[in-house]
Structures are given as C-alpha cells and as structure tokens.
Write a protein that holds these residues in place. Structure first.
Motif, PDB file in Angstrom:
ATOM      1  N   ALA A  14       0.850  -1.190   0.000  1.00 29.12           N
ATOM      2  CA  ALA A  14       0.000   0.000   0.000  1.00 29.12           C
ATOM      3  C   ALA A  14       0.885   1.239   0.000  1.00 29.12           C
ATOM      4  CB  ALA A  14      -0.924  -0.007   1.213  1.00 29.12           C
ATOM      5  N   THR A  15       0.425   2.280  -0.665  1.00 26.91           N
ATOM      6  CA  THR A  15       1.179   3.533  -0.706  1.00 26.91           C
ATOM      7  C   THR A  15       0.725   4.436   0.437  1.00 26.91           C
ATOM      8  OG1 THR A  15       1.426   3.404  -3.104  1.00 26.91           O
ATOM      9  CG2 THR A  15       1.752   5.563  -2.077  1.00 26.91           C
ATOM     10  N   ILE A  16       1.679   4.836   1.268  1.00 26.87           N
ATOM     11  CA  ILE A  16       1.376   5.692   2.415  1.00 26.87           C
ATOM     12  C   ILE A  16       2.086   7.019   2.225  1.00 26.87           C
ATOM     13  CG2 ILE A  16       1.550   5.979   4.910  1.00 26.87           C
ATOM     14  CD1 ILE A  16       1.832   2.518   3.515  1.00 26.87           C
ATOM     15  N   VAL A  17       1.318   8.110   2.280  1.00 22.08           N
ATOM     16  CA  VAL A  17       1.854   9.447   2.098  1.00 22.08           C
ATOM     17  C   VAL A  17       1.661  10.231   3.391  1.00 22.08           C
ATOM     18  CG1 VAL A  17       1.795  11.559   0.727  1.00 22.08           C
ATOM     19  CG2 VAL A  17       1.267   9.360  -0.346  1.00 22.08           C
ATOM     20  N   LEU A  18       2.743  10.793   3.909  1.00 21.00           N
ATOM     21  CA  LEU A  18       2.685  11.615   5.108  1.00 21.00           C
ATOM     22  C   LEU A  18       2.518  13.073   4.695  1.00 21.00           C
ATOM     23  CD1 LEU A  18       2.959  11.417   8.227  1.00 21.00           C
ATOM     24  CD2 LEU A  18       5.387  11.996   7.929  1.00 21.00           C
ATOM     25  N   LEU A  19       1.444  13.717   5.232  1.00 18.82           N
ATOM     26  CA  LEU A  19       1.108  15.082   4.852  1.00 18.82           C
ATOM     27  C   LEU A  19       1.248  16.014   6.044  1.00 18.82           C
ATOM     28  CD1 LEU A  19      -2.178  14.342   2.855  1.00 18.82           C
ATOM     29  CD2 LEU A  19       0.120  14.556   1.930  1.00 18.82           C
TER      30      LEU A  19
ATOM     31  N   TYR B  21       0.576  15.934  11.731  1.00 22.33           N
ATOM     32  CA  TYR B  21       0.644  15.212  10.456  1.00 22.33           C
ATOM     33  C   TYR B  21      -0.653  14.475  10.159  1.00 22.33           C
ATOM     34  CZ  TYR B  21       5.697  15.958  10.820  1.00 22.33           C
ATOM     35  OH  TYR B  21       6.938  16.514  10.927  1.00 22.33           O
ATOM     36  N   LEU B  22      -0.915  14.282   8.856  1.00 17.47           N
ATOM     37  CA  LEU B  22      -1.974  13.414   8.346  1.00 17.47           C
ATOM     38  C   LEU B  22      -1.335  12.239   7.634  1.00 17.47           C
ATOM     39  CD1 LEU B  22      -4.398  16.054   6.768  1.00 17.47           C
ATOM     40  CD2 LEU B  22      -4.880  14.668   8.784  1.00 17.47           C
ATOM     41  N   VAL B  23      -2.036  11.081   7.631  1.00 17.94           N
ATOM     42  CA  VAL B  23      -1.582   9.906   6.894  1.00 17.94           C
ATOM     43  C   VAL B  23      -2.610   9.594   5.813  1.00 17.94           C
ATOM     44  CG1 VAL B  23      -1.023   7.462   7.017  1.00 17.94           C
ATOM     45  CG2 VAL B  23      -0.322   8.981   8.877  1.00 17.94           C
ATOM     46  N   TYR B  24      -2.164   9.541   4.566  1.00 17.55           N
ATOM     47  CA  TYR B  24      -3.025   9.269   3.405  1.00 17.55           C
ATOM     48  C   TYR B  24      -2.597   7.943   2.802  1.00 17.55           C
ATOM     49  CZ  TYR B  24      -4.717   9.733  -1.429  1.00 17.55           C
ATOM     50  OH  TYR B  24      -5.296   9.528  -2.652  1.00 17.55           O
TER      51      TYR B  24
END
Length: 813
Positions: free
Chosen positions: A44-49, A78-81
């Motif tokens: 899965a692709t996890i993007v930290l925003l 932070y948000l995790v997408y």
C-alpha cells in the motif's frame, strides 16, 4: 599514504560538520495497514502530509506485514493518506508528534472499492529500455541476454553504443565517459576495456546512457556519459543472490557470481564477487597489395589466437549516515586477471600472383593484470533548510600489467620448404599506471525552481611502461635495441566549473562552464623522444528545455568537449606480429575538440526524435601506415583532420499486445572527413543503424527476448566497412516463488557479429581485413535471490545535481 591522508582529511571534515549541524531530537511515526478479514495490506502507498497545508512530507510503501515507518521527523501535526489498488482511499489523523517521540498510530483498515476494473493488473515490471528526455536507462536485470555476461559485452549490444578499436563510443560515435555510481572511472583505452571485460552484469542494477552530462563532469565526455549503477538494497534488511552461468559454442564461458546488500536506517552496505573462466578464439585475416612499377607484392596474413582467461573481480561499498544531514561512503572495486594466449599466424608473400615465400609465427603469452580502484566520498546538507550541499571525493586507481611472450619465426620458400634458420624472440613488458583525483563540489538552491553549483578537481596520472625485447643466439638471449624501450608519461589536470539550473514556467535552462588546465610530459628512452605540452581550455555547455504542450518536451543543447589521447596511444612501444607487421603508439599525438549541437523532442514520455550536428577538429584515430620500400605495415594513431557528422535518431517503443513489446532505435547519418593531407581528397558517407529489442510474456513465469542489430555499409576514418548484423534470443523461467530464475540464451545465432570487416584504399594503402572474436554461445544461467527485507526504506529528497541527473540515489538502486 596518500589514500590514508585523504581518508583522515575526510573523517576530520565530517567531524567538523557533525558538530556544526547539531539538531533537535527527531521523531518516528509508524503503523499498520490491513484490509478485510484483518489481512495485512502489503505494497500500500502511504503518504505523510503536513496537517496545516496538506503538503507532502514523505511517502513509503507498506511491507508484507502491512507495516510502515516514517523516521527522522520533526515535531508537528501530520496526516496519513493511504491508497491501494482495488481499495478506497483513506485519510487518518491528524496526529500530534512531539520532539524525540515514537508515535504508533495503530491499525488502519482499508475498505474494498465499489467500482474497480478487475481486468487491469499493475505488475511494476520495468522495461529493459526506458527512454527519457535526458538519458536512456537500461534495466540490466530485465535483459535476458545480459545474464552471465561482462559489462563490456552488455555495452557492446546496448542501443546507440558501439565498440570499435577498443573504444566505447556513444553519442555521435564519439568516445564516452564511463562512470560507476556517477563517479568517472580513472582508466582509459586498454586498461578501461580490461576493467569492463572483468566486471560482471550480475552486480549491475542499471546502465544510464546520458547524452549531455553537465559541466560537473570531465570535458572528455564528448561522446556523452555511460553511468553504471551498482545493485543496492532499497529495503531495510539484507538481500543476497547467487548466479551460475555456463556457455558453450565458440569455445566456452563459465561465470559464478555472488551479490550481497544490507540496509539499516543509517548504514547501507553492498558487495559482489565474481569468478570467470573463459576460452575464446580470435581470428584476423588481412590482404594488402603493394605496387612498385610493374610489380604487385601481396602480403596475406592469417592470424589465429586462443585466449584462455581466469578472473576474480569484486566490488565493495558502503554509505553511512553520520547525522541526518551528513553521509560518508566508500567504494572499492578491482580484479585479478590471468590470461594464456596461444597465437599462430602465417604471412604468405607473392609477387604478381606468384608465391614467393611465407613466414609462420608461433607465440605464447602469459599475462597478469590486476587493478584496484578506491573512492572515498562525503556529503553534507548545510543549515537547517538543507538548501546548501557540500560534497567531496577522493579517488585512486592502481593498475599493474605483467606480460611475457615467447615467439618463434619460421621461414619457407616458394615451394613451402624450410628457408633459413628459425628466429626466436622473447619479450617482457610490465606496466604500472597510477591515477588519483580529488574534488570538492558545492550546490545552493536559489529558489523553488533554480540552483547553482560549483566545484574544483585535480587529477594526476603517472604511467611507467617498459619493454625488454631479446633475440636468441648460440650463446643465449641478447637484447634487440630497436625493440627495447622505457616509456614514462605524466599528466596533471586542474579543473573548475560552475553551472546554473533554473525553470521559468514551462521553460528550463541549464548553463555550465568548465575550465581545464592540462600539463603533460612523455619521455621515450629508445628512440630518445620527449614531448611536453601545456594547454588551457574553456568548455561551455547550455541546455534549453521547453514544454510545448502536455505531450511534447523539446530539448536543445550545445557543448564543447575534448578527447585526449589514451595513455597507451602515446606509448611508442612496438607490438610485434612479424617482421612486416607491427603496431606502435605516437607520443606526439594531440587532443581533438568536439562541438555538439543537438535538438530532441520527447513525445508522450516515450517516443523520442533527436537531430545532431557534431564537428570534431584535429580528429585522431587508429590508422595504418605502409613503407613501400621495406614493405612494413604499421598500425598507429594520428591526427587526420576534421570530422563532420549529421545524425537523425528515433527511439520508438511499441506495445503490440499486452504480452509483446518492442523497443526500436533507428539512426540515419551523414559524415564527412576533411583530411589534413593535401594529396587526399575529402570523403563523405551515409548510413543507417537499427537496433530492435523484443520482449514476450508467454506465461506468468515464462518470458522471451529477441535482439537484432543492423549497421549498413559505411566509411569510417580511412576505411570502407561492410554491413554488420546479428541476432540473439533467450528465455527466462521464474521459479521458487519468483526468487529464482533459469535463463537459456543463444548469442549471435547466425555467427555474423564481426568486430571489423573493411577495405582501405587510402594514400598508398590497398588493404582488406576481417576481424572476428568468438561470439556464438549457447548459455544457461541459474540465479537465486534470498534474504529478508523487513521494511521499505523511506524516500528522501536530494537536491544535488549528480543524483538528479544520474539517478544515483541509494533509494533508487
């Protein structure tokens, strides 16, 4: 001692910056992603925003257990997408992260998507050839024909690359700069070819063919740059692989290789070792005619050699993160090669078609070559913003060659009977070449779209060569003064460069300027010759890119480069074939200068059209000279005049179906030679080359590949060359849960791959020749990969020009 001093300097340098860049304690965010039935969501692709403005901070991919980790974070919100094919997107957070804290966000569950295209599957498989705006990338692991091959063999069949007279040619048929992980190899000519022949493809991840390397790199990159990227582990953990290749055909080839890499949060180690055992034939035939009044003397040479070689090569490197903003690394590679060469050649001499005499020459060569190359490197991101980058490299190369040869000449009359006593020779020709260089580079980000870079470099070469040639007499061996020599060559190059990169809306601009001061001296004892030269040159380059629309990117560039003679090109030693045939160097050879203009268009990020105009002044190359009185034929180097080249190249990838892909490289060219010899007229030629790489996915585990290459007849330097064409094919079958593979390949199926086939009618020469090295082999390769890759390493930003241009980031290898 110099290496130790360089290491000490770098360590002290690193320590100084370590105290300078003291940071506040950094933090970690980790968690786990799962899907329905609590199954882990791997890949899965996890993007930290950033919670404040949703800007991307970092991205990663979950491992097989669904775990992800972001390390070295500053305190903040932070948000995790999260995204994954066939599942709905998921936002989690915001999370408040304190300084020096380890925050576990727990389990995040993805729900199945409602509307999915079930027939679409993304495999992540890379093509063997990837065409980009500024370079062509060859993914070596995807090339079935590269298994068990040397780097020299892989480059010989790469699209756009040509190997001729022991030179690796690329852009416009000019000599290319060869680099490993963005660091130029400090060898040239025969030494470089030996290095490439002893370096195995199993330790290589990618090969980048770069048309326009920046001013940061040597001005000798007139033929572009070929950058070899070594295998490194991009995942946290350790990975190892073993491979075994056996080939039979024109004699045999055997290769055993082992690769290992280990990556932790701060340390990345990569190593490889290879053993090869080859037996390869080499045949040459030449026919030359010498006219003198009404007489025509024919000299027909047939040369056969059996080359047995045993080689050990290794590669060892490491990168260590001293602090979050500092990295130190080293790279050591080398080889130990032993060759036994058995040669037999016959020269038949005739006058006006009637046989006159013949000479048989038998020789055995025992040759040992060993080479060690060292690199120590340091890199630091200065200041809190990291917009300033300082890097330094220290390189050293130590090359030794020992060669002993025994020769026997037998003479026969027109009837084939023994005529005169045989003549025995022996020679010993050791060579020792040391090359060292040091460079410091600095780059500064000026804005979001512009940066400037500058650096200095010093390179020193010391080449010590001897040849002791003796003839056997009744009382023993005595020296032959005319064939005995001692040659010393020293060279120092001081260089500095500055370059600017910027982007203004849809327009990109790169301007570079490199200055090089060269001092060299060549000294030959016999004959007594000295050649000293000192010259200063400026080498500009400019590149302009323009996005015409969403489908077209136009690139225009100009560069000026230099090609210096190889060390051995200047060596006046005589390489003896028989009394009528030998080769020698030219200590008075001068460098040539290359001006390149190029325009290219990249369409849909896959189709590329390139137009080039290249003018080379004072062009030098291998030529042939003949003394009509003594009948002696000499192979040497000389400056011949000016070379003009006009080239149109098309890179066309085609997907016939989802299981059949074609990569085509087509080139059409016109060349002209304006000779410096007044009595020789200008010569022009036209030609085409075509390279086809076809890949087939026959089943889930079975793939196939067919390669073809064609070069039309064309004129080059002083000779008219015949067409060259060959085809190879291979199969690969994945086993052991895709951790292993079996490859079966047939190289040069029709046995048509000749090094050279040409006719020379230049000045007083009338010569026809054919040169063939054993190339048809049926080979089988077994490869197995094992180890553990527990966690994907996080991606990092890097603003250095070297990594942007060369893809040399350890996260990409």
């Amino acid at each position: 001692m110099r290496i130790l001093a360089g290491c000490l300097f770098t360590v002290l340098f690193a320590g100084a910056y370590n105290s300078t860049f003291a940071q506040t304690a950094l933090s970690v965010i980790q968690g786990k992603v799962q899907v329905e039935n609590a199954a882990p969501a791997d890949a899965a692709t996890i993007v930290l925003l950033n919670s404040r403005d949703s800007s991307v901070v970092r991205s990663t991919i979950s491992d097989r257990s669904g775990i992800f980790i972001f390390s070295n974070l500053n305190a903040g919100r932070y948000l995790v997408y999260i995204t994954k094919l066939k599942y709905n997107k998921n936002y989690s957070g915001p999370y408040l992260l304190g300084a020096g804290k380890n925050l576990d966000v727990g389990i995040i569950t993805l729900n199945p998507g409602v509307n999915q295209l079930n027939e679409i599957a993304i495999t992540g498989k890379k093509d063997f050839v990837e065409v980009k705006a500024d370079k062509t990338v060859l993914n070596v692991d995807q090339n079935i024909m590269a298994s068990g091959a040397s780097l020299y063999d892989v480059l010989s069949t790469a699209p756009g690359v040509k190997v001729i007279d022991e030179d690796i040619l690329y852009r416009g048929g000019q000599k290319a700069l060869i680099a490993i992980n963005g660091k130029p190899i400090l060898l040239s000519s025969d030494e470089l070819v030996n290095f490439l022949k002893n370096y195995q493809s199993s330790s290589i991840s990618q090969i980048e063919l770069i048309d326009n390397p920046s001013a940061k790199y040597e001005a000798t990159a007139g033929g572009g740059m070929i950058n070899i990227i070594l295998k490194k582990n991009k995942d946290l953990g350790s990975i190892a692989s073993v491979s075994q290749t056996a080939a039979y055909g024109d004699k045999y080839k055997l290769n055993t290789g082992f690769n290992y890499s280990l990556r932790t949060e701060k340390l990345n180690i990569f190593a490889s070792i290879n053993f090869t055992n080859n037996d390869i034939p080499h045949t040459i035939s030449t026919q030359r005619v010498i006219y003198s009044g009404t007489e025509a003397d024919d000299f027909d040479l047939n040369y056969k050699a059996d080359v047995k070689s045993y080689n050990y090569s290794f590669n060892l490197g490491a990168d260590y993160q001293l602090t979050p903003r500092q990295t130190i690394g080293f790279l050591i590679n080398g080889y130990d090669n032993h060759s036994d060469i058995d040669k037999f050649n016959t020269t038949n001499i005739a006058t006006n078609g009637q046989r006159d005499s013949s000479i048989n020459t038998i020789s055995t060569i025992n040759r040992n070559i060993y080479n060690l190359n060292y690199n120590l490197n340091y890199k630091a991101n200065l200041g809190k913003s990291g917009k300033s980058v300082l890097s330094a490299d220290v390189d050293y190369s130590d090359y030794h060659r020992k060669s002993n040869e025994d020769l026997q000449n037998d003479f026969f009359n027109a009837a084939g009977q023994v005529d005169n006593d045989p003549v025995f020779y022996q020679d010993n020709s050791p060579s020792h070449i040391k090359v060292r260089s040091e460079n410091i580079d600095f780059s500064q980000v000026l804005s979001k779209t512009s940066s400037i870079e500058a650096g200095i470099k010093n390179t020193q070469v010391n080449s010590n060569n001897m040849i002791d040639f003796e003839q056997k007499t009744d009382t023993g061996y005595i020296q032959v003064p005319s064939l005995t020599d001692h040659f010393l060559y020293n060279e120092r190059i001081n260089a500095a460069y500055v370059k600017f990169d910027g982007k203004f809306n849809k327009t990109g601009l790169s301007i570079g300027l490199r200055a090089e001061q060269t001092n060299s001296s060549a000294n030959s004892i016999n004959p007594d010759r000295e050649s000293d030269s000192s010259y200063f040159n400026i080498f500009p380059d400019i590149q302009l890119t323009q996005e015409l629309d969403k489908n077209n990117q136009l690139t225009l560039f100009y560069s000026r480069n230099i090609k210096r003679p190889n060390y051995q090109d200047l060596n006046p030693f005589v390489s003896y074939v028989d009394q009528f045939n030998y080769s020698t160097g030219n200590p008075f050879l001068k460098p040539d200068y290359i001006n390149t203009f190029q325009l290219s268009d990249l369409y849909l990020n896959k189709y590329k059209v390139t137009l080039s105009a290249i003018v080379t002044d004072n062009y030098f190359h291998t030529i042939f000279e003949q003394d009509d009185v003594t009948k002696v034929y000499i192979v040497t180097q000389a400056n011949i005049g000016t070379r003009y080249q006009y080239i149109a190249e098309f890179n066309i990838p085609v997907e016939i179906t989802h299981w059949w892909q074609i990569n085509a490289d087509f080139k059409a060219f016109h060349e002209q030679y304006d000779y410096s010899i007044d009595s020789v007229a200008k010569k022009s030629t036209n030609g085409i080359t075509l390279y086809l790489n076809q890949s087939f996915r026959l089943t889930k585990n079975l793939t196939a590949q067919i390669d073809g290459d064609y070069e039309s007849p064309s004129y080059f330097v002083i000779s008219q060359y015949k067409k060259v064409y060959y085809a190879s094919a291979g199969l690969r079958y994945s086993i052991l849960n895709n951790n292993g593979s079996i490859r079966l390949a047939m190289n040069d199926i029709f046995n048509t791959d000749y090094l050279n086939q040409y006719h020379t009618n230049f000045y007083n020469l009338n010569l026809t020749a054919r040169d063939k090295v054993g190339s048809r082999f049926l080979q089988a390769t077994f490869t197995y990969r094992f180890g553990n890759s527990a966690v994907r390493a996080h991606a990092t930003k890097d603003s250095s020009e070297e990594l942007k241009r060369l893809g040399g980031s350890s996260n990409e290898n």
